[in-house]
Each structure stands twice: as C-alpha cells, then as structure tokens.
Design an enzyme around this catalytic site. Sequence first.
Site, PDB file in Angstrom:
ATOM      1  N   LYS A 163      37.430  56.881  27.869  1.00  0.00           N
ATOM      2  CA  LYS A 163      37.026  55.498  27.587  1.00  0.00           C
ATOM      3  C   LYS A 163      35.505  55.400  27.553  1.00  0.00           C
ATOM      4  O   LYS A 163      34.821  56.044  28.370  1.00  0.00           O
ATOM      5  CB  LYS A 163      37.614  54.574  28.665  1.00  0.00           C
ATOM      6  CG  LYS A 163      37.431  53.094  28.404  1.00  0.00           C
ATOM      7  CD  LYS A 163      38.147  52.247  29.469  1.00  0.00           C
ATOM      8  CE  LYS A 163      37.965  50.761  29.244  1.00  0.00           C
ATOM      9  NZ  LYS A 163      38.682  49.942  30.258  1.00  0.00           N
ATOM     10  N   SER A 210      41.693  46.442  28.417  1.00  0.00           N
ATOM     11  CA  SER A 210      40.567  46.876  27.618  1.00  0.00           C
ATOM     12  C   SER A 210      40.622  48.349  27.208  1.00  0.00           C
ATOM     13  O   SER A 210      39.929  48.736  26.262  1.00  0.00           O
ATOM     14  CB  SER A 210      39.266  46.616  28.377  1.00  0.00           C
ATOM     15  OG  SER A 210      39.210  47.367  29.558  1.00  0.00           O
ATOM     16  N   SER A 270      43.615  46.720  32.799  1.00  0.00           N
ATOM     17  CA  SER A 270      43.146  47.405  31.591  1.00  0.00           C
ATOM     18  C   SER A 270      43.690  48.800  31.349  1.00  0.00           C
ATOM     19  O   SER A 270      43.482  49.351  30.269  1.00  0.00           O
ATOM     20  CB  SER A 270      41.625  47.465  31.590  1.00  0.00           C
ATOM     21  OG  SER A 270      41.128  46.260  31.092  1.00  0.00           O
TER      22      SER A 270
HETATM   23  N1  GLN Z   1      41.935  41.754  30.643  1.00  0.00           N
HETATM   24  C1  GLN Z   1      41.300  41.586  31.907  1.00  0.00           C
HETATM   25  C2  GLN Z   1      39.929  41.003  31.692  1.00  0.00           C
HETATM   26  O1  GLN Z   1      39.661  40.642  30.617  1.00  0.00           O
HETATM   27  C3  GLN Z   1      41.222  42.890  32.629  1.00  0.00           C
HETATM   28  C4  GLN Z   1      40.228  43.793  32.060  1.00  0.00           C
HETATM   29  C5  GLN Z   1      40.131  45.069  32.811  1.00  0.00           C
HETATM   30  O2  GLN Z   1      41.012  45.444  33.599  1.00  0.00           O
HETATM   31  N2  GLN Z   1      39.029  45.760  32.620  1.00  0.00           N
HETATM   32  O3  GLN Z   1      39.135  40.907  32.571  1.00  0.00           O
END
Ligand code: GLN
Length: 475
Positions: free
Chosen positions: A64, A139, A163
């Site tokens: 990532k 994400s 995410s």
């Molecule tokens: N979708 C969640 C957010 O927007 C979690 C994102 C994540 O785990 N990095 O914060």
Amino acid sequence: MNTASLTAHELMDRIKIGGITPARIVDDVLARAQAVNPGTHAFIRFADKITAGEGACPLPIAIKDNICVNGSLTTCASKILEGFRPPYDAEVVARIKAAGGVILGSANMDEFAFGSSCETSVYGPSHNPWDLKRVPGGSSGGSAAAVAAGQAVWALGSDTGGSIRQPAAFCGVVGLKPTYGRVSRYGLIAFGSSLDQIGPITKDVRDGALLLNIIAGFDPKDSTSVNAPVPDYTRALGRDVKGLRIGIPREYFIPGIQPEVLAAVRAAIDVFKAQGAQIVDIALPHTAYAVATYYIVATAEASSNLARFDGVEYGLRAFPAVPRKGKLIDMYEETRAQGFGAEAKRRIMLGTYVLSSGYYDAYYLRAQKVRTLIKQDFEKAFGACDVILSPTTPTTAFRIGEKMNDPVAMYLSDIFTIPANMAGIPAISIPCGFDGAKLPVGLQLMAGPFAEETLLAAAYAYEQAAPWHQARASL
Ligand code: GLN
C-alpha cells in the site's frame, strides 16, 4: 498451471519440490499484474527494479502506498507527497525483504487512507476485479484488487477503521487487522495513530497466517509495539471449533443490511453450528455511537498527523502566484491548498475543530469516553464468547461514483469494522458467498486482544467447510 491464481502456500510447496523457481513466479505474476492493471488500476506504479528474491519466502507482494519503501516513491496517493522517496524501509517492509519478498510496486489507496472506495486517490480510482464498474473498497482498495486479480501473491494494507477488511470483503479475499501493537507501525505514514494497524490481504486464511508470521513482533522503533512472543500462526490452523463460543451481536444485525449479505452471514453461522461451535447471543450496546465517535477521534489524530506536510520537509512545495516577501505562511497555505484533496481537507478541518479550545471537551474528550465504553462492551462480550461474528460490511461493492457526493453514506460502510479499531482488537474478513450480481460478501470475525490464533483457527475451519475463497474473478 496458472501461477498468478495460486496462493502463497501453494507456491511455496511448489518451490520446495522444484516445481517452480522464485524467478519464474516473479515473471509470471508481474506479467499478469501489468496485463490487467489498465483494467483494475490496482497498482499506481511498479517498482523501479524487480528481481527474484532469495530467502525463506521469496514471493512477490503489493505494498500500500502509505508504507515506506526505501528509495521508492511513497505518496499516500496524495499530491502533497509528490516525489517523496523515504530514506528508510518501514519495519514490515524490512521484515518482508529479509524473508526474500519481492516488492512489485505501490498499491492504490484513498488519499492518506481517508475513504472506503479508493476514489479519493489523486491517481484516480481502482476498479473491482469482479465488476470493473464498481469500487474495490478502501482505503486499501488497490491491495485487495491486486490480490483478487492475481496481480500479486499477497499484499499489505493498513486498517484504521476497516481499510483492510472492507476492501477484502468487496474483492472476495481475506483481510486481517491484527491487534493494535502486534505489528510495528514504524514507517507507516500515520493517519490515526491510536487506531492504525498494518495487516495482510491474502487469497486464503493460511496465507494470512504466513504473512502475519513475517510481519508480527516487537519493534523498539514503534513505542506502541507490544513486546510479546509471536507464535507460529499456522499452528492454529486445523484446530477444532467444537465448543468454540461464537457471539452474535444483536446490534450488528440491523435493518439496512443488504438482504443477500444477511443471508450469506446467516448461512455462515449454520456452517459453524454444524461443526459443533456454540452460538451465543451477545450485546455490544454502544455500537450505535461507534461511527460518530470514530470520526472525531480519527479526524483529530489525522489533523495533527498531517500538520507536518507543509512544503518544508516532504514532497510538494508551492508558492502563490504573487508571493509576498517574508511571508512564509503563503508557502504553507499554497502547498496545503494545492496538495490536499477535498476529503483530506474536510478531515483536517473537522479534526482541528474538535481539538480547538472551547470544543475540545464537548467533542474530543467526550469521544474518548465513548471509546472506552465501546472497548468495555467488547471486554464484557468476550466473557461470554471467544469469537464475535458479523457481516464485514452492510452491502457488497457499490458503483464508482455512487457515494462520492454523500460522505455520510460513505462513512456508514465502515459501521461494522470501526468498533474493532476503537477497541484495538484483531478482526478478519473472509469470503462467505456472493450476491445476485456475483459480487463477493465478507464475513467478519473478531477476537480478544492478541487472540489472532483463535481468529485464524475459526476462519480456517469455516473456509475449509465453505470454500468461497477458491472462486476467482475472471478478468
Ligand atoms: N473508511 C474509513 C475512513 O474513511 C476507514 C479508513 C481506514 O481504515 N484507513 O476513515
């Protein structure tokens, strides 16, 4: 044999008997990755130099774009980190390299990991391998899409509120968020430091255990890393689930869940029952406050973490059209105005607001108290059960563009994953079926702190009985 569709443990078995060489694996997987990337856009860039690895586990991996790789562009899919090449490896990357792992390239993500769809990436969205018109989740959407499409043997993601698990669910692969402190965050570009955790995204549960073996363990460079022994996680696989107490939280089975998701999860409960697990009804009464609380705590931490991107030390540096002499602030403002996307700006403003004097007590402090209540819910629940079962997400993958203009609808796709981050506990998403449109459904299992073995044992038992993970997206 189609190398790109094999799991890590299958490839390792073949290497051992001389059926394939590490060099051939890298060639095959890279060829596949490049061939289908115009469709998935899982990778935002391939590594400059890709050579076969040597070591205990010489397999290609997608990283990532928020995990530092020495000398390679690492940008969090943000313009503000344009051109940034970290001068060191993240601890997880160092461990993967030490095992002989081969870094194929950077996986796409929501900018700074803010999102659930990969659409906030400055490089444009990734596409779900099961239906290219849909999001892969986020994400860590690029990581999950890469694994699902056979563009990498496995991948690393990070999980602040879901995410790793949400994209794993959307792409029909396995995603594991370890206990907070189990895996070093050194070299992970921080979003919410009290929530972030790096973890594996893999084709099956055994691969998840194998990759966790490589990355888990104490690291003095991360002060929140826990100094506790790391078991061989593969030893947990095959353990009987007879008598295992599986808690079903009432608050997670609510109206609004896509009926096909609910049906798949209910069928999974029956699979566990048939194996002799004991199903218990449990309550997590503060669940309803988790999303609201998360968006205070996470944005507060994000606003403070992102303060360092000011054009001085990293990446982009921009000046206004008419710079005023001696006004350094103009450079800060212009850099941040140009460098951050809309969602990042929204979060910086929200986070700064809840931390500002006059609002700190009303928002941030209160959110911390609610966080404690959520944590206590889990402590109580794990008195009555060993594992908690729920859907990973309320729906399957949505269409690209569908939720971009409605941040609250987007935020709600993490309703079942956020609580585990708030409590710091480990959680896994595994494939448990498909909906009518042939989109994967994810099953979430959560366990107590450092009970990854219990989690993996339960997930593996399910996977053996209901091998949904074997399905591959046809691309
Ligand atoms: N979708 C969640 C957010 O927007 C979690 C994102 C994540 O785990 N990095 O914060």
